[in-house]
Design an enzyme around this catalytic site. Sequence first.
Site, PDB file in Angstrom:
ATOM      1  N   VAL A   1       0.704  -1.332  -0.008  1.00  0.00           N
ATOM      2  CA  VAL A   1      -0.064   0.147  -0.093  1.00  0.00           C
ATOM      3  C   VAL A   1       0.869   1.105  -0.136  1.00  0.00           C
ATOM      4  O   VAL A   1       1.921   1.354   0.795  1.00  0.00           O
ATOM      5  CB  VAL A   1      -0.791  -0.027   1.207  1.00  0.00           C
ATOM      6  CG1 VAL A   1      -1.779   1.416   1.416  1.00  0.00           C
ATOM      7  CG2 VAL A   1      -2.108  -0.964   1.239  1.00  0.00           C
TER       8      VAL A   1
ATOM      9  N   ARG B   1       1.006  -1.362 -15.873  1.00  0.00           N
ATOM     10  CA  ARG B   1       0.221  -2.383 -15.924  1.00  0.00           C
ATOM     11  C   ARG B   1       0.941  -3.869 -16.047  1.00  0.00           C
ATOM     12  O   ARG B   1       0.158  -4.864 -16.264  1.00  0.00           O
ATOM     13  CB  ARG B   1      -0.117  -2.269 -17.481  1.00  0.00           C
ATOM     14  CG  ARG B   1       0.813  -1.883 -18.471  1.00  0.00           C
ATOM     15  CD  ARG B   1       0.164  -1.695 -19.843  1.00  0.00           C
ATOM     16  NE  ARG B   1       1.536  -1.661 -20.762  1.00  0.00           N
ATOM     17  CZ  ARG B   1       1.999  -0.572 -20.956  1.00  0.00           C
ATOM     18  NH1 ARG B   1       1.833   0.542 -20.539  1.00  0.00           N
ATOM     19  NH2 ARG B   1       3.144  -0.211 -22.073  1.00  0.00           N
TER      20      ARG B   1
ATOM     21  N   ASP C   1      -9.104   6.347  -4.060  1.00  0.00           N
ATOM     22  CA  ASP C   1      -8.649   7.843  -3.931  1.00  0.00           C
ATOM     23  C   ASP C   1      -9.740   8.266  -2.796  1.00  0.00           C
ATOM     24  O   ASP C   1     -11.037   8.276  -2.911  1.00  0.00           O
ATOM     25  CB  ASP C   1      -9.376   8.344  -5.367  1.00  0.00           C
ATOM     26  CG  ASP C   1     -11.131   8.136  -5.656  1.00  0.00           C
ATOM     27  OD1 ASP C   1     -11.186   6.870  -5.431  1.00  0.00           O
ATOM     28  OD2 ASP C   1     -11.800   8.978  -6.157  1.00  0.00           O
TER      29      ASP C   1
ATOM     30  N   TYR D   1       4.526  22.047  10.347  1.00  0.00           N
ATOM     31  CA  TYR D   1       5.102  21.106   9.286  1.00  0.00           C
ATOM     32  C   TYR D   1       6.376  20.354  10.091  1.00  0.00           C
ATOM     33  O   TYR D   1       6.345  19.360   9.959  1.00  0.00           O
ATOM     34  CB  TYR D   1       5.399  21.753   8.088  1.00  0.00           C
ATOM     35  CG  TYR D   1       6.212  20.922   7.026  1.00  0.00           C
ATOM     36  CD1 TYR D   1       5.314  19.782   6.543  1.00  0.00           C
ATOM     37  CD2 TYR D   1       7.348  20.731   6.683  1.00  0.00           C
ATOM     38  CE1 TYR D   1       5.710  18.651   5.559  1.00  0.00           C
ATOM     39  CE2 TYR D   1       8.020  19.865   5.945  1.00  0.00           C
ATOM     40  CZ  TYR D   1       7.213  18.908   5.415  1.00  0.00           C
ATOM     41  OH  TYR D   1       7.702  17.899   4.461  1.00  0.00           O
TER      42      TYR D   1
ATOM     43  N   LYS E   1       6.549  16.226  11.082  1.00  0.00           N
ATOM     44  CA  LYS E   1       7.690  15.426  10.649  1.00  0.00           C
ATOM     45  C   LYS E   1       8.353  14.952  12.060  1.00  0.00           C
ATOM     46  O   LYS E   1       8.881  13.783  11.754  1.00  0.00           O
ATOM     47  CB  LYS E   1       8.428  16.203   9.618  1.00  0.00           C
ATOM     48  CG  LYS E   1       7.645  16.534   8.271  1.00  0.00           C
ATOM     49  CD  LYS E   1       6.946  14.991   7.834  1.00  0.00           C
ATOM     50  CE  LYS E   1       6.228  15.239   6.609  1.00  0.00           C
ATOM     51  NZ  LYS E   1       5.539  14.009   6.092  1.00  0.00           N
TER      52      LYS E   1
END
Length: 162
Positions: free
Chosen positions: A13, A54, A62, A154, A158
Amino acid sequence: MTTRLTTYGPWAVVTGASDGIGREFARALAKEGFKLVLVARRRQALESLAKELRSTEVRVVDVDLATGEGLARVEAETRDLDVGLLVASAGFGTSGAFLDNAREAELSMIDVNCRAVAALTHAFGHRLVKRGRGGLVLLSSLVAFQGVRHAANYAATKAWVQ
């Protein structure tokens, strides 16, 4: 010879797969033979990447990882898969003086950069322990190691990942 695929398992994933580091992780994992679940908000970008990859099986999810519904959907749409690797690459940052930024943007950043990482790590971590193998890749940033002017929130998100 042991490969990453035999070490981790057949499915990976990748969050934040619509561009940047997440997109490159997806490409590299496909070359290694992983089947992929591509997660991000932009369906069109995910479908474009799926067409490019592919050579392997790909599922597109989504969702907005800043929402509980989005996180639940990732779990639901991977429940039937033997996921052996989570790459938590989704994230974003704001810049500028904290008080000048929109509160919703700052809170959404915390949701994506911290809450989603915690929720998905917890969910997939349980699955990996149960199957006896697997891996977690949690992406952070160099700013995690120090506060940064006009990016303190931010940097804090992190640092949390670290």
